[in-house]
Design a protein around this motif. Sequence first.
Motif, mmCIF file in Angstrom:
data_model
loop_
_atom_site.group_PDB
_atom_site.id
_atom_site.type_symbol
_atom_site.label_atom_id
_atom_site.label_comp_id
_atom_site.label_asym_id
_atom_site.label_seq_id
_atom_site.Cartn_x
_atom_site.Cartn_y
_atom_site.Cartn_z
ATOM 1 N N LYS A 272 30.709 -6.321 -53.509
ATOM 2 C CA LYS A 272 29.521 -5.516 -53.210
ATOM 3 C C LYS A 272 29.871 -4.200 -52.511
ATOM 4 O O LYS A 272 29.003 -3.335 -52.347
ATOM 5 N N GLY A 273 31.075 -4.055 -52.063
ATOM 6 C CA GLY A 273 31.466 -2.854 -51.350
ATOM 7 C C GLY A 273 31.068 -2.909 -49.893
ATOM 8 O O GLY A 273 30.972 -3.974 -49.298
ATOM 9 N N MET A 274 30.837 -1.746 -49.289
ATOM 10 C CA MET A 274 30.497 -1.654 -47.868
ATOM 11 C C MET A 274 28.996 -1.844 -47.682
ATOM 12 O O MET A 274 28.197 -1.248 -48.410
ATOM 13 N N MET A 275 28.634 -2.672 -46.707
ATOM 14 C CA MET A 275 27.215 -2.930 -46.442
ATOM 15 C C MET A 275 26.977 -2.952 -44.932
ATOM 16 O O MET A 275 27.809 -3.438 -44.160
ATOM 17 N N ASN A 276 25.805 -2.430 -44.518
ATOM 18 C CA ASN A 276 25.405 -2.500 -43.108
ATOM 19 C C ASN A 276 24.986 -3.927 -42.759
ATOM 20 O O ASN A 276 24.270 -4.572 -43.532
ATOM 21 N N MET A 277 25.433 -4.399 -41.601
ATOM 22 C CA MET A 277 25.072 -5.757 -41.151
ATOM 23 C C MET A 277 24.640 -5.698 -39.692
ATOM 24 O O MET A 277 25.035 -4.808 -38.934
ATOM 25 N N TYR A 278 23.806 -6.718 -39.322
ATOM 26 C CA TYR A 278 23.261 -6.786 -37.960
ATOM 27 C C TYR A 278 23.300 -8.232 -37.470
ATOM 28 O O TYR A 278 23.056 -9.162 -38.239
ATOM 29 N N PHE A 279 23.592 -8.411 -36.168
ATOM 30 C CA PHE A 279 23.437 -9.716 -35.521
ATOM 31 C C PHE A 279 22.067 -9.773 -34.848
ATOM 32 O O PHE A 279 21.711 -8.840 -34.107
ATOM 33 N N VAL A 280 21.317 -10.843 -35.089
ATOM 34 C CA VAL A 280 20.044 -11.069 -34.387
ATOM 35 C C VAL A 280 20.343 -11.921 -33.157
ATOM 36 O O VAL A 280 20.895 -13.021 -33.276
ATOM 37 N N SER A 281 19.972 -11.419 -31.977
ATOM 38 C CA SER A 281 20.316 -12.152 -30.748
ATOM 39 C C SER A 281 19.147 -12.931 -30.173
ATOM 40 O O SER A 281 19.297 -14.063 -29.723
ATOM 41 N N LYS A 282 17.947 -12.346 -30.167
ATOM 42 C CA LYS A 282 16.798 -13.043 -29.575
ATOM 43 C C LYS A 282 15.510 -12.348 -29.971
ATOM 44 O O LYS A 282 15.527 -11.268 -30.579
ATOM 45 N N ILE A 283 14.381 -12.959 -29.578
ATOM 46 C CA ILE A 283 13.068 -12.355 -29.809
ATOM 47 C C ILE A 283 12.899 -11.177 -28.863
ATOM 48 O O ILE A 283 13.295 -11.232 -27.697
ATOM 49 N N GLU A 284 12.301 -10.091 -29.360
ATOM 50 C CA GLU A 284 12.045 -8.896 -28.548
ATOM 51 C C GLU A 284 11.171 -9.241 -27.355
ATOM 52 O O GLU A 284 10.147 -9.894 -27.486
ATOM 53 N N ASP A 285 11.586 -8.845 -26.140
ATOM 54 C CA ASP A 285 10.799 -9.124 -24.924
ATOM 55 C C ASP A 285 9.494 -8.321 -24.925
ATOM 56 O O ASP A 285 9.438 -7.215 -25.431
#
Length: 619
Positions: free
Chosen positions: A606-619
């Motif tokens: 797929k090549g280069m892709m943006n990724m994100y870690f989800v840590s918690k619900i927004e306060d």
Amino acid sequence: MPECSCLGIKYATKKVCFLIGFFYFIFFAGYSQNQAVADSLEAIYLSGNYNDNDKLKMLFEIESNQADTEKSLAYSLKLIEAAKVLDSVKYIIIGYLGKGTALRLKGDLSKALESYFEAARIASEEEEGSSLGQANFAIADVYSIMGNHDNAIKYYQNAIKILQKEKDSINLATALTNAGDDYFNNGKLDSALIYFEDSDKIFRKINYPIGTAYNKGNIGMVYAEQGEDDRAEVNINEAITILEELQDYYPISVFLTYMSDIYLRKNNWSRAISYAQRSLDLAQRYGLKEQISESNLKLSELYDHVGNYKKSNSYYKNHIAYRDSVTNLREMEQMADVRTNFEVAQKQSEVDLLEKESEIQLLKDKRQKTVIYVSIIVLILVFFLAMGLYRRNIFIKKTKNIIEEEKNRSDKLLLNILPEETAIELKQRGKVQAKKFESVSIMFTDFKGFTHYADNLAPEKLVETVDYYFSKFDEIIEKYGLEKIKTIGDSYMCAGGLPYPSQDHATKTVLAALEMIEFVNLAKTLNPENRIRFDVRIGINTGPVVAGVVGTKKFAYDIWGDAVNIASRMESNSQPGKINVTENTFTLIKDSFDCEMRGEIEVKNKGMMNMYFVSKIED
């Protein structure tokens, strides 16, 4: 007569059975019922100020030391529930045995049997020999109460054989005592004494006070039945002394009625009434229905002897009320026989009277009598016809119910495999049309190090471990309205936004993922059985998919599309304890969750892709 562990107290002359039990308490040596201990531990339990590792033992101690049958039943149910959560087979069995004993003391014999049979089933499956022996003689005791001598002896012999093999001295002695009691109640005094003597040798050898007390009481009641009042009184008084120290009140209540019988034979009415009243007071204080009934009956007999008919009648009414609440099947059959014989006698008298009248008016009423006979015959035929139609109607209803149950069972099984909408379409049309969904959130999970453990773990333990996690995952996705797609080895796949499209599927999928992470982390801290635990990686992507059913025999609901492949790559590029999401998913959830950008990462094919870690619900 009283016995240890599921001990049965029986009056052979009255044909009434009473049950005393503490069979499951011998998991801890030296047990004796102690209400003070129960009250102290209950206060600690209700305060919540205790270690979770001690919860099962605490519930057991509270339940087993309770003199109040209602509280004993309540805590046995709490013990079963807690033991199932912690997967403790030993305490599950103990809980069912305790539940059965409480129900038995309350007079609910059918439910008591159900609980004992469930304990026996689990003990047999888990090869818990000693527990299986206890459950067998508990079942025997209930049959003994019901007056079913054959079944009682069968289960006693089973218990004795198992407990001898297990070298379980306390329960073996108890089973011998119980079997002796049943022989005593059936008038076989010689056999009863042999069992009592064998039991007494074991109790004395292991210095078990409560067993010794019950045997003294048993032997005392045998002497009482034989008219040897002095010897009976000595043995029963010794038994009562020990039992009062142990706070075991049920057998004391029964022994007191025998003391009343002894003083009745001595014409000492005041002492006889005093013992019977003490028996009733104890039975009422601790909710012992059978003994309340018997104590009332004894007081009724005593007051009748001294000519106080008003009090006698009052106690007799109380006896009937409590007796009827715990009437066993044998008593019901005997009562039915008496009633039937009475009604037959009445009908016969009526027939005799009619025959005499018919003889007198034979010539005048010949034609009328013929009409009466014909009418009776017609009525009988109509009755049998009606009975036949009624039974046929019952059969048809039962058949319909069976068909309906099987249909519901099939529908339920189908819904476990396919989404409801898809299952309905398959039943109606015989096939399912593939559908495209423009926006679906797909989740993949995977356990770190699973392949290594799989190579070294027994197959049954491997399956058990995976099932432990996936069963909880099933609960979580059901909570958030997601659809389980499939599992492949240790990989779990589900999706939000199908088969019913929704606007918040990405949010719900992330919420489910966070709850899965929380459960996996918690499982590592709550592990009483020292089982294998894992870390989990999770990946989520949002995009279009095609969904449909594949196969013609073993149906499978599946989804296809590039979005599915990318979701799988998100999982493989995730880290243990992390939720890795794509740009597509991040765009939909960024206002609701704290996310950590990982930047562009190389993705296979797929090549280069943006990724994100989800840590918690927004306060």
